[in-house]
Design an enzyme around this catalytic site. Structure first.
Site, short mmCIF file in Angstrom:
data_model
loop_
_atom_site.label_atom_id
_atom_site.label_comp_id
_atom_site.label_asym_id
_atom_site.label_seq_id
_atom_site.Cartn_x
_atom_site.Cartn_y
_atom_site.Cartn_z
N ASN A 176 0.86 -1.19 0.00
CA ASN A 176 0.00 0.00 0.00
C ASN A 176 0.90 1.24 0.00
OD1 ASN A 176 -1.83 2.02 0.48
ND2 ASN A 176 -2.32 1.39 2.59
N HIS B 95 -9.58 0.67 5.39
CA HIS B 95 -8.27 0.91 5.97
C HIS B 95 -8.43 1.84 7.16
CE1 HIS B 95 -4.15 2.30 6.51
NE2 HIS B 95 -3.77 1.23 5.84
N GLY C 82 2.26 1.81 10.77
CA GLY C 82 3.17 2.95 10.64
C GLY C 82 3.89 3.32 11.92
N SER D 256 3.41 -2.55 10.21
CA SER D 256 4.86 -2.50 10.37
C SER D 256 5.59 -3.79 9.96
CB SER D 256 5.22 -2.10 11.80
OG SER D 256 4.73 -0.79 12.08
C1 PEP Z 1 -0.82 -0.10 6.07
O1 PEP Z 1 -0.92 1.10 5.86
O2 PEP Z 1 -1.71 -0.86 5.66
C2 PEP Z 1 0.34 -0.58 6.80
C3 PEP Z 1 0.32 -1.81 7.24
O3 PEP Z 1 1.38 0.30 6.97
P1 PEP Z 1 2.82 -0.03 7.65
O4 PEP Z 1 3.33 -1.30 7.03
O5 PEP Z 1 3.65 1.16 7.30
O6 PEP Z 1 2.57 -0.19 9.11
#
Ligand code: PEP
Length: 250
Positions: free
Chosen positions: A10, A95, A173, A212
């Site tokens: 994403n 989301h 994030g 993450s």
């Molecule tokens: C996401 O936005 O769906 C996500 C999992 O972001 P990150 O991997 O940066 O935590």
């Protein structure tokens, strides 16, 4: 039951024509694998992305959002019918950034799923609890409530064409991934919840983990029996790192 793993990137509201060319160049260096690689660029780059991929079917194109409305005076929105003009397979719905920043409720999310299914897209339905909800023991009930809203509108059979992404809000994030055991526990709970409506669909439905995920954490997550891949934000903006995650999925 062997479920194909999906590793989905994403990109959120990141990138430019220039950086996307470089990123796609890097991703097209991937070896063929048994898992499916999916990328969600922002709307303005869907066409560029398809062009850059040419005839390669190595990467499946996906969209980050859709309107629940069919057409009309909804400035700034993009309909499912419009997405049919692109080679899009998956579309993200629910989301946590859409839920928390743009106020998308469970019922709006369900309507979006419905409009996508009508046009033969596969919704990637994101669900997950906040830290406060986890700490008060509500993790599974929140996930169930978010799924139930969709179930009520489209019915269990629709889950033959829906992918679920379990994304604990506190892990998105933040660099704080759920441990493989924590994620497995919730994935297993989600599958059991679906099994109350259909045991066979529960066995087939792909449930991705997001929050993450990095190359270094992906192997242990993918070793869990109910984790069928990952939805990756930050780490998907680096082709090498993302390809490592795709490789870990086998
Ligand atoms: C996401 O936005 O769906 C996500 C999992 O972001 P990150 O991997 O940066 O935590």
């Amino acid at each position: 039951m062997i479920r194909q793993k999906i590793v989905a990137g994403n990109w959120k509201m990141n990138g430019s024509a220039e950086s996307i060319k470089n990123l796609v160049d890097g991703l097209l260096k991937a070896d063929q694998s048994n898992s499916e690689m999916v990328v969600f660029p922002s709307f303005p780059y869907l066409h560029l992305f398809s062009t850059l991929c040419g005839n390669s079917d190595l990467i499946k194109l996906a969209a980050q959002n859709v309107s629940e409305k069919e057409s009309g005076a909804f400035t700034g929105e993009v309909s499912a019918a419009m997405l049919q003009d692109f080679d899009v397979k998956y579309v993200l719905v629910g989301h946590s950034e859409r839920r928390s920043i743009y106020g998308e409720t469970d019922s709006i999310v369900a309507l979006k799923v419905q409009s996508l299914l009508k046009k033969n897209f596969t919704p990637m339905l994101c669900i997950g609890e906040t830290l406060e909800e986890r700490e008060s023991g509500q993790t599974l009930s929140i996930c169930e409530k978010q799924i139930q809203a969709v179930l009520d509108l489209v019915g269990i059979e629709a889950f033959n064409n829906i992918v679920i992404a379990y994304e604990p809000v506190w892990a998105i994030g933040t660099g704080l991934s759920a441990t493989p055991e924590q994620a497995q526990e919730v994935h297993c709970g989600i599958r059991s919840f679906i099994a109350k409506s259909s045991e066979s669909i529960a066995q087939r439905v792909q449930i991705l983990y997001g929050g993450s995920v990095k190359a270094s954490t992906s192997h242990a997550l993918f070793a869990m029996p109910d984790i069928d891949g990952a939805l990756v934000g930050g780490a998907s903006l680096d082709a090498e790192e993302f390809l490592e995650i795709v490789k870990a999925a086998g």
